[in-house]
Design a protein around this motif. Structure first.
Motif, short mmCIF file in Angstrom:
data_model
loop_
_atom_site.label_atom_id
_atom_site.label_comp_id
_atom_site.label_asym_id
_atom_site.label_seq_id
_atom_site.Cartn_x
_atom_site.Cartn_y
_atom_site.Cartn_z
N THR A 110 4.65 -4.87 3.81
CA THR A 110 4.35 -5.29 2.45
C THR A 110 4.40 -4.04 1.58
O THR A 110 4.16 -2.93 2.06
CB THR A 110 2.96 -5.96 2.34
OG1 THR A 110 2.78 -6.44 1.00
CG2 THR A 110 1.83 -5.03 2.69
N MET A 112 3.05 -3.01 -2.44
CA MET A 112 2.41 -3.43 -3.68
C MET A 112 2.71 -2.38 -4.74
O MET A 112 2.42 -1.19 -4.55
CB MET A 112 0.90 -3.58 -3.51
CG MET A 112 0.21 -4.12 -4.75
SD MET A 112 -1.57 -4.34 -4.50
CE MET A 112 -1.80 -5.94 -5.26
N ALA A 129 4.14 -7.63 -3.33
CA ALA A 129 2.90 -7.91 -4.07
C ALA A 129 2.79 -7.01 -5.29
O ALA A 129 3.35 -5.91 -5.33
CB ALA A 129 1.69 -7.67 -3.15
N TRP A 144 3.53 -12.54 -4.39
CA TRP A 144 2.10 -12.74 -4.63
C TRP A 144 1.62 -11.72 -5.65
O TRP A 144 2.06 -10.57 -5.65
CB TRP A 144 1.34 -12.56 -3.31
CG TRP A 144 -0.14 -12.69 -3.41
CD1 TRP A 144 -0.87 -13.85 -3.40
CD2 TRP A 144 -1.09 -11.62 -3.52
NE1 TRP A 144 -2.21 -13.56 -3.49
CE2 TRP A 144 -2.36 -12.20 -3.57
CE3 TRP A 144 -0.98 -10.24 -3.59
CZ2 TRP A 144 -3.52 -11.45 -3.67
CZ3 TRP A 144 -2.13 -9.48 -3.70
CH2 TRP A 144 -3.39 -10.09 -3.73
N GLN A 145 0.69 -12.15 -6.50
CA GLN A 145 0.10 -11.26 -7.49
C GLN A 145 -1.41 -11.40 -7.42
O GLN A 145 -1.95 -12.51 -7.35
CB GLN A 145 0.61 -11.64 -8.88
CG GLN A 145 0.44 -10.56 -9.89
CD GLN A 145 1.24 -10.80 -11.17
OE1 GLN A 145 1.89 -11.83 -11.35
NE2 GLN A 145 1.20 -9.83 -12.06
N SER A 146 -2.10 -10.27 -7.43
CA SER A 146 -3.57 -10.28 -7.35
C SER A 146 -4.17 -10.80 -8.65
O SER A 146 -3.51 -10.85 -9.68
CB SER A 146 -4.08 -8.85 -7.08
OG SER A 146 -3.81 -8.01 -8.18
N LEU A 158 -5.19 -7.65 -1.63
CA LEU A 158 -4.08 -7.76 -0.69
C LEU A 158 -4.54 -7.44 0.73
O LEU A 158 -4.18 -8.14 1.68
CB LEU A 158 -2.93 -6.84 -1.10
CG LEU A 158 -1.71 -6.85 -0.17
CD1 LEU A 158 -1.13 -8.25 -0.03
CD2 LEU A 158 -0.66 -5.88 -0.67
#
Length: 179
Positions: A110, A112, A129, A144-146, A158
């Protein structure tokens, strides 16, 4: 490109390498200079705990940043991180090289990040992310986004997602005496 909950959990459960941008992801993105021209950064303690939990549970963590800064090196030392890449021009190339070194596929990684220099890495990983305040051109390309903004616990979200998807939530809680 946001994933369904089941696809998200499936991808998160496969993660063995977690790479994080620094400015705008582990920090709020502001650059603060003192009168001598020295740069300082503020890191969120929740993010640090999440990173430590990943490492303690078999997920390798790397910091990949375009800027060189003593504060990043200090934070990495504080967290016990072995993989810190500063002054990076091509984050995608660094990510692929690290995957090769660790004998992992990009699908097991992953990344981010919050801005355009992160796209080469984000477009190669199994779970892309971004923090809540990522640039819109990045946000529209991640899985995906926090909910949290960069520097305000986005990284921890995450980390928790990955630990939970791996079925490690209770083991982590047990470690802290929570039944």
């Amino acid at each position: 490109m946001i994933l369904s909950e089941s696809d998200l959990r499936d991808r998160a459960g496969r993660i063995r390498l977690a790479c994080f941008d620094v400015d705008g992801t582990l920090t709020d993105g502001r650059l603060i200079y003192d009168g001598e021209g020295r740069e300082s950064k503020a890191f969120h303690v929740l993010d640090g705990q999440g990173i430590k939990l990943l490492e303690e549970n078999g997920v390798t963590v790397a910091l990949v940043t375009a800027r060189r800064n003593a504060a990043v090196q200090a934070r990495a030392r504080d967290l016990g991180l072995q993989h810190v890449f500063a002054g990076v021009k091509d984050k995608g190339a660094v990510l692929l090289q690290l995957c090769e070194t660790l004998e992992l596929t990009p699908a097991q990684a992953t990344h981010m990040g919050d801005d355009l220099p992160d796209l080469p890495a984000l477009l190669q990983v199994g779970l892309a992310a971004a923090p809540a305040n990522a640039h819109p051109w990045v946000a529209e390309r991640v899985h995906w986004q926090s909910r949290a903004r960069g520097g305000e616990g986005a990284v921890r979200e995450l980390c928790d997602l990955i630990l939970d998807a791996k079925g490690l939530r209770q083991a982590v809680l047990d470690r802290f005496g929570v039944a």
